[in-house]
Design a protein around this motif. Structure first.
Motif, PDB file in Angstrom:
ATOM      1  N   LYS A 109     -31.685  38.836 -27.679  1.00 48.89           N
ATOM      2  CA  LYS A 109     -32.558  38.040 -26.816  1.00 48.89           C
ATOM      3  C   LYS A 109     -33.998  38.524 -26.860  1.00 48.89           C
ATOM      4  N   TRP A 136     -32.217  32.642 -24.850  1.00 57.95           N
ATOM      5  CA  TRP A 136     -31.039  33.087 -25.586  1.00 57.95           C
ATOM      6  C   TRP A 136     -29.843  32.188 -25.290  1.00 57.95           C
ATOM      7  N   LYS A 173     -30.201  29.074 -27.423  1.00 56.50           N
ATOM      8  CA  LYS A 173     -30.610  29.303 -28.805  1.00 56.50           C
ATOM      9  C   LYS A 173     -30.028  28.274 -29.774  1.00 56.50           C
ATOM     10  N   ALA A 178     -36.274  35.360 -21.414  1.00 55.25           N
ATOM     11  CA  ALA A 178     -35.469  35.753 -22.575  1.00 55.25           C
ATOM     12  C   ALA A 178     -34.016  35.321 -22.406  1.00 55.25           C
ATOM     13  N   ASP A 179     -33.462  35.499 -21.208  1.00 56.45           N
ATOM     14  CA  ASP A 179     -32.073  35.086 -20.953  1.00 56.45           C
ATOM     15  C   ASP A 179     -31.922  33.578 -21.119  1.00 56.45           C
TER      16      ASP A 179
END
Length: 337
Positions: free
Chosen positions: A222, A330, A333, A326-327
């Motif tokens: 991530k 991710w 994605k 970021a979480d």
């Protein structure tokens, strides 16, 4: 610039910013000589030969137009107000960065501009690029418009030091509201108002620059996934600097003017950069970077913030925000990469 843009510029410099014609030299010729010097870094003697003028006339007209374009820059480099920093640009909402970077209000970075200094100042202005330079800190928006400039810091200064100078010495520095931020590279701290990428640690190497993801394995975690999208968004400031320097060769070739004049040239050319962009005329340099896109209107909505923040310690606030972005990236994605 296009002919229409040139004519509009000449008209504005004359009617709004006090540039006057003389008996022998008109407004358009004065501006053309100035643009030749700044755009091609030509010496005044060569410009005089090109226009059939003596060098003294070219010098006088250069400073007259420089003074007028500095005034133009004051109007065209708009430092956003607190209210404007709450707004969300249409280009962000319509693009691939929404809603992940919903707090974005601009990209910030430093760039080096060549400068000629006296021998006693060479140590202070000597940069890591093995030359004397300014370290110019600037902020731009997604329309490739400069919105803030801190001009004239010595080239030996680190980017963080230049930011500290600006914040400590400029009472009008546009610090974003708590839920907004500028995207910055790893040369800046990850603190309130400034969203930096993840750095490599002793236990983990984390890629950041876009070139490291080209012809290479996709992001492995991530942190790298965040860095890849962060770098893509932040690239707008690098592209803006690129267009600016490409258009004005006086900034990156052998400096022909002293430190004070070069500092004035920096602001004047940044103002002209914004003027050309805002004119929405066809321009090859901007088109090469962004396509034939026009300036966005600003959406006045200020309540859209999909990834919010809480009132906690300065460094922790941005670290937690970065983790949440970021979480979210991710988790999505499969839709983004």
């Amino acid at each position: 610039m296009s002919l229409d843009c040139f004519r509009t510029l000449c008209h504005q410099l004359e009617t709004t910013y006090g540039l006057k014609p003389t008996l022998n030299v008109g407004i358009e010729e004065s501006v053309a000589m100035f643009l030749r010097i700044c755009g091609h870094n030509e010496v005044q003697r060569d410009v005089g030969l090109r226009f059939g003028r003596n060098q003294e006339t070219v010098k006088r007209k250069f400073y007259e137009v420089l003074r007028a374009t500095e005034l133009l820059a004051c109007d065209y480099i708009k430092t956003p107000t607190r209210q404007e920093l709450h707004r969300i640009p249409d280009r962000l909402m319509d693009g691939k960065y929404w809603p992940f970077f919903s707090g974005f209000v601009g990209a910030m970075d430093g760039v080096h501009v060549c400068v000629k200094v006296t021998p006693d100042l060479q140590g202070m202005y000597w940069s890591r690029h093995d030359r004397t330079s300014f370290n110019i800190m600037a902020i731009c928006d997604l329309n490739m418009l400069f919105t803030y400039v801190w001009n004239g810091a010595p080239g030996s200064c680190h980017d963080t030091a230049v930011l500290t100078m600006a914040q400590n010495n400029d009472p009008e520095f546009p610090l974003p509201p708590e839920d907004k931020y500028y995207v910055v590279d790893s040369g800046y701290p990850n603190k309130q108002g400034f969203l930096a990428p993840y750095r490599s640690s002793r236990n983990m190497v984390v890629r950041y620059h876009m070139s490291l993801f080209e012809n290479a394995p996709p992001p492995q975690n991530k942190q790298e996934f965040f860095n890849r999208w962060h770098a893509s968004l932040r690239s707008i400031i690098e592209r803006t600097f690129g267009v600016w320097k490409k258009k004005w060769r006086i900034l990156c070739e052998f400096p022909r003017y002293n430190i004070e004049v070069q500092k004035r040239v920096v602001i004047a050319t940044m103002g002209l950069h914004n003027f050309i962009r805002i004119s929405n005329s066809i321009d090859d340099d901007f088109a090469e970077t962004m396509g034939h896109s026009h300036i966005d209107n600003i959406d006045p909505k200020s309540d859209l913030n999909v990834i919010g923040t809480t009132t906690i310690a300065d460094g922790d606030l941005m670290a937690n925000l970065r983790e949440r972005i970021a979480d979210t990236l991710w988790a999505n994605k499969h839709l983004l990469y």
